[in-house]
Design a protein around this motif. Structure first.
Motif, mmCIF file in Angstrom:
data_model
loop_
_atom_site.group_PDB
_atom_site.id
_atom_site.type_symbol
_atom_site.label_atom_id
_atom_site.label_comp_id
_atom_site.label_asym_id
_atom_site.label_seq_id
_atom_site.Cartn_x
_atom_site.Cartn_y
_atom_site.Cartn_z
ATOM 1 N N UNK A 47 -21.203 -19.087 -13.968
ATOM 2 C CA UNK A 47 -19.631 -19.505 -13.831
ATOM 3 C C UNK A 47 -18.952 -18.395 -13.199
ATOM 4 N N UNK A 48 -17.796 -18.675 -12.705
ATOM 5 C CA UNK A 48 -16.698 -17.987 -12.096
ATOM 6 C C UNK A 48 -15.892 -17.320 -12.985
ATOM 7 N N UNK A 49 -16.041 -16.034 -12.988
ATOM 8 C CA UNK A 49 -15.158 -15.295 -14.139
ATOM 9 C C UNK A 49 -13.840 -15.009 -13.576
ATOM 10 N N UNK A 50 -13.065 -14.570 -14.641
ATOM 11 C CA UNK A 50 -11.659 -14.375 -14.267
ATOM 12 C C UNK A 50 -11.427 -13.122 -13.183
ATOM 13 N N UNK A 51 -12.318 -12.669 -12.623
ATOM 14 C CA UNK A 51 -12.339 -11.502 -11.585
ATOM 15 C C UNK A 51 -12.681 -12.107 -10.299
ATOM 16 N N UNK A 52 -13.232 -13.467 -10.167
ATOM 17 C CA UNK A 52 -13.588 -13.795 -9.068
ATOM 18 C C UNK A 52 -15.029 -13.890 -8.749
ATOM 19 N N UNK A 53 -15.771 -13.367 -9.770
ATOM 20 C CA UNK A 53 -17.155 -13.054 -9.414
ATOM 21 C C UNK A 53 -17.934 -14.321 -9.902
ATOM 22 N N UNK A 54 -19.148 -14.606 -9.484
ATOM 23 C CA UNK A 54 -19.670 -15.720 -9.845
ATOM 24 C C UNK A 54 -20.995 -14.901 -10.404
ATOM 25 N N UNK A 55 -21.266 -15.221 -11.590
ATOM 26 C CA UNK A 55 -22.279 -14.404 -12.498
ATOM 27 C C UNK A 55 -23.031 -15.334 -13.494
ATOM 28 N N UNK A 56 -24.098 -14.787 -13.658
ATOM 29 C CA UNK A 56 -24.970 -15.780 -14.769
ATOM 30 C C UNK A 56 -25.003 -14.749 -16.239
ATOM 31 N N UNK A 57 -24.566 -15.565 -17.199
ATOM 32 C CA UNK A 57 -24.115 -14.871 -18.622
ATOM 33 C C UNK A 57 -24.809 -15.773 -19.724
ATOM 34 N N UNK A 58 -24.994 -15.090 -20.730
ATOM 35 C CA UNK A 58 -25.360 -15.900 -22.124
ATOM 36 C C UNK A 58 -24.463 -16.824 -22.593
ATOM 37 N N UNK A 59 -24.689 -17.979 -23.412
ATOM 38 C CA UNK A 59 -23.527 -18.787 -24.099
ATOM 39 C C UNK A 59 -22.442 -17.646 -24.958
ATOM 40 N N UNK A 60 -22.975 -16.676 -25.487
ATOM 41 C CA UNK A 60 -22.110 -15.868 -26.474
ATOM 42 C C UNK A 60 -21.279 -15.066 -25.571
ATOM 43 N N UNK A 61 -21.694 -14.712 -24.180
ATOM 44 C CA UNK A 61 -20.845 -13.988 -23.133
ATOM 45 C C UNK A 61 -19.676 -15.082 -22.718
ATOM 46 N N UNK A 62 -20.230 -16.271 -22.516
ATOM 47 C CA UNK A 62 -19.388 -17.231 -21.857
ATOM 48 C C UNK A 62 -18.124 -17.551 -22.624
ATOM 49 N N UNK A 63 -18.535 -17.281 -23.868
ATOM 50 C CA UNK A 63 -17.045 -17.544 -24.652
ATOM 51 C C UNK A 63 -16.507 -16.276 -25.170
ATOM 52 N N UNK A 64 -16.851 -15.184 -24.935
ATOM 53 C CA UNK A 64 -16.238 -13.949 -25.306
ATOM 54 C C UNK A 64 -15.123 -13.927 -24.348
ATOM 55 N N UNK A 65 -13.800 -13.496 -25.305
ATOM 56 C CA UNK A 65 -12.531 -13.365 -24.846
ATOM 57 C C UNK A 65 -11.516 -14.755 -24.831
ATOM 58 N N UNK A 66 -12.360 -15.621 -25.396
ATOM 59 C CA UNK A 66 -11.703 -16.989 -25.550
ATOM 60 C C UNK A 66 -11.414 -17.299 -27.063
ATOM 61 N N UNK A 67 -10.612 -18.283 -27.195
ATOM 62 C CA UNK A 67 -10.335 -18.931 -28.296
ATOM 63 C C UNK A 67 -11.496 -19.849 -29.040
ATOM 64 N N UNK A 68 -12.554 -20.067 -28.301
ATOM 65 C CA UNK A 68 -13.628 -20.990 -28.276
ATOM 66 C C UNK A 68 -14.635 -20.579 -29.456
ATOM 67 N N UNK A 69 -14.986 -21.476 -30.245
ATOM 68 C CA UNK A 69 -16.269 -21.106 -31.120
ATOM 69 C C UNK A 69 -17.483 -22.292 -30.962
ATOM 70 N N UNK A 70 -17.244 -22.952 -29.763
ATOM 71 C CA UNK A 70 -18.287 -23.788 -29.482
ATOM 72 C C UNK A 70 -18.367 -24.119 -27.680
ATOM 73 N N UNK A 71 -19.308 -24.565 -27.262
ATOM 74 C CA UNK A 71 -19.490 -25.169 -25.947
ATOM 75 C C UNK A 71 -19.688 -26.386 -25.880
ATOM 76 N N UNK A 72 -19.228 -27.306 -25.079
ATOM 77 C CA UNK A 72 -19.373 -28.586 -24.711
ATOM 78 C C UNK A 72 -20.277 -28.888 -23.574
ATOM 79 N N UNK A 73 -20.836 -29.888 -23.742
ATOM 80 C CA UNK A 73 -22.313 -29.982 -22.720
ATOM 81 C C UNK A 73 -22.112 -31.554 -22.205
#
Length: 148
Positions: A47-73
């Motif tokens: 994903x492209x994070x809020x600092x403009x870096x394209x990085x690889x993350x786990x699903x848990x890290x993907x939703x960290x700092x959001x109001x999300x409790x799930x990911x849509x596919x």
């Protein structure tokens, strides 16, 4: 209590595991904003994070700092849909950066670039537009929750 069980079973039926190249997204701010990425396998999302870096993350890290409790596919019918080509485009962009802007150069534009190979696209800056691009490029027709 018995009335709840059929509802839970129906909820479980709406869950899928992403496939390589699936588009994924989550809520950022209580359905007012969203965040998207590309599933590349091995429980990793690019994903492209809020600092403009394209990085690889786990699903848990993907939703960290959001109001999300799930990911849509991205799905076609009851099955996740993706593309190895899309995943490879995402992987090639790892550890690079962009001039991130919430409205003009955001995660949805990066994901659309993975789908289309046009990373300079200017039209895919909202989730609803990215959903149409995902439908066009992957044949998706619905979104289901990630089965973890």
């Amino acid at each position: 209590m018995i009335g709840i069980i059929p509802h839970l079973n129906e909820f479980k039926k709406r869950r899928v595991k992403p496939v390589i190249g699936s588009v994924v997204y989550c809520d950022l701010i209580s359905n007012f904003a969203s965040h998207s990425g590309i599933y590349i396998g091995n429980n990793q999302i690019v994903h492209l994070n809020g600092r403009g870096q394209i990085e690889m993350v786990s699903p848990e890290k993907f939703i960290t700092g959001t109001t999300a409790y799930s990911i849509n596919v991205s799905c076609r019918g009851k099955k996740a849909v993706g593309s190895r080509t899309v995943a490879n485009r995402a992987k090639k962009k790892l550890n690079t950066s962009r001039e991130y802007n919430l409205f003009f150069d955001n995660c949805h534009q990066f994901v659309a670039g993975c789908l289309t190979s046009d990373f300079d696209n200017n039209a895919n800056n909202f989730l609803w537009i990215l959903e149409m691009t995902t439908e066009e490029k992957l044949g998706s027709d619905n979104w289901r929750l990630w089965e973890v």
